[in-house]
Design an enzyme around this catalytic site. Structure first.
Site, PDB file in Angstrom:
ATOM      1  N   ASN A  25     -12.443  -3.766  16.589  1.00 26.28           N
ATOM      2  CA  ASN A  25     -11.283  -2.859  16.590  1.00 26.28           C
ATOM      3  C   ASN A  25      -9.992  -3.613  16.297  1.00 26.28           C
ATOM      4  OD1 ASN A  25     -11.844   0.090  17.317  1.00 26.28           O
ATOM      5  ND2 ASN A  25     -13.183  -1.014  18.741  1.00 26.28           N
ATOM      6  N   ILE A 103     -10.380  -3.859  34.397  1.00 32.10           N
ATOM      7  CA  ILE A 103      -9.584  -2.700  34.812  1.00 32.10           C
ATOM      8  C   ILE A 103      -8.199  -3.226  35.191  1.00 32.10           C
ATOM      9  CG2 ILE A 103      -9.346  -0.932  36.605  1.00 32.10           C
ATOM     10  CD1 ILE A 103     -12.473  -0.845  36.578  1.00 32.10           C
ATOM     11  N   ASN A 118      -6.089   2.943  25.293  1.00 34.52           N
ATOM     12  CA  ASN A 118      -7.435   2.362  25.310  1.00 34.52           C
ATOM     13  C   ASN A 118      -8.313   3.165  24.371  1.00 34.52           C
ATOM     14  OD1 ASN A 118      -9.694   0.785  26.327  1.00 34.52           O
ATOM     15  ND2 ASN A 118     -10.305   2.587  27.497  1.00 34.52           N
ATOM     16  N   HIS A 120     -12.352   4.334  23.948  1.00 32.22           N
ATOM     17  CA  HIS A 120     -13.609   4.429  24.704  1.00 32.22           C
ATOM     18  C   HIS A 120     -14.666   5.070  23.804  1.00 32.22           C
ATOM     19  CE1 HIS A 120     -16.039   4.532  28.325  1.00 32.22           C
ATOM     20  NE2 HIS A 120     -16.422   5.755  27.983  1.00 32.22           N
TER      21      HIS A 120
HETATM   22  C1  GRF Z   1     -15.692  -0.577  21.574  1.00 31.40           C
HETATM   23  O1  GRF Z   1     -16.870   0.173  21.498  1.00 31.40           O
HETATM   24  C2  GRF Z   1     -14.655   0.137  22.408  1.00 31.40           C
HETATM   25  O2  GRF Z   1     -14.739   1.517  22.328  1.00 31.40           O
HETATM   26  C3  GRF Z   1     -14.994  -0.325  23.806  1.00 31.40           C
HETATM   27  O3  GRF Z   1     -15.374  -1.671  23.656  1.00 31.40           O
HETATM   28  C4  GRF Z   1     -15.893  -1.870  22.346  1.00 31.40           C
HETATM   29  C5  GRF Z   1     -15.121  -3.011  21.751  1.00 31.40           C
HETATM   30  O4  GRF Z   1     -15.635  -3.403  20.493  1.00 31.40           O
HETATM   31  N1  GRF Z   1     -13.882  -0.142  24.712  1.00 31.40           N
HETATM   32  P1  GRF Z   1     -14.850  -4.472  19.636  1.00 31.40           P
HETATM   33  O5  GRF Z   1     -14.651  -5.708  20.521  1.00 31.40           O
HETATM   34  O6  GRF Z   1     -13.538  -3.886  19.224  1.00 31.40           O
HETATM   35  O7  GRF Z   1     -15.740  -4.770  18.457  1.00 31.40           O
END
Ligand code: GRF
Length: 216
Positions: A25, A103, A118, A120
């Site tokens: 991400n 958290i 965030n 999810h």
């Molecule tokens: C993602 O699936 C996100 O939704 C969750 O943790 C994962 C992180 O993936 N909170 P990356 O480290 O961004 O590849």
């Protein structure tokens, strides 16, 4: 952008990103910035894990990275307040949790109230709170899943929802195939929400109300 008198002063919207792992991400955010599609600048990346692949993504994009590991602090609260100081010093307008595995303590959340988001990997409020949302969705037998970008408040995965993107759950899905399908949507959703926030196009009202508005 803000205007003072007749002069137009362009100020960038500064983003701090907290990561713990793979960093796909973060990579999507950095690529969006590089492509001029973020309307924002990633000013700082903080990782709480030395082995996080996310660190390499940040470095490859020339971004400043701080490693803030739990073991160097007496309490998790101390660790997070140090992170908060680093984010304040970097003058960030927004804190993005992009695969951050802690958290946040109440003091951190209060300090950046309304400025932490965030992502999810489920359609909240379904499958909130855990680290295995995709596995849980599959086990439950839902036919649609997806991802949610939300504001962070004191309740884990409980803040106001900003944007959701849905995907089908297929009969022959495994956790990996479903997670990959959701992740594709995460990589679109998170940069998009950052851009909308930077452009002041997310209106909030009360506890849960958020609305995306057209560009002025
Ligand atoms: C993602 O699936 C996100 O939704 C969750 O943790 C994962 C992180 O993936 N909170 P990356 O480290 O961004 O590849």
């Amino acid at each position: 952008m803000c205007c003072r008198g007749s002069a137009i002063e362009v100020t960038s919207y500064r983003v701090g990103v907290l990561v713990s792992g793979r960093g796909s991400n973060l990579h999507a955010i950095l690529e969006a910035e590089k492509a001029g599609e973020l309307s924002a600048e990633v000013a700082l990346v903080i990782s709480n894990r030395s082995g996080a692949q996310a660190i390499a993504h940040a470095t490859a994009h020339g971004k400043p990275v701080r490693l803030v590991e739990r073991r160097h602090f007496e309490t998790r609260r101390d660790q997070q307040l140090f992170m908060a100081d680093e984010l304040s010093a970097a003058n960030v307008d927004l804190v993005v949790l992009a695969g951050f595995d802690q958290i946040l303590c109440p003091e951190f959340i209060e300090r950046f109230a309304g400025k932490v988001i965030n992502i999810h990997p489920s359609l909240l409020p379904a499958f909130a709170g855990g680290l295995h949302a995709q596995r849980d969705a599959l086990a439950y037998g839902v036919k649609i899943s997806g991802c949610t970008v939300h504001f962070v408040n004191a309740e884990v995965d409980g803040g106001a929802i900003i944007l959701q993107r849905a995907v089908p759950v297929l009969d022959d899905d495994t956790v990996d195939t479903l997670a990959a399908r959701i992740l594709e949507q995460e990589h679109l959703a998170l940069p998009l929400v950052i851009r909308l926030l930077a452009q002041e196009r997310i209106q909030t009202a009360g506890e849960r109300g958020t609305r995306i508005v057209d560009q002025a």
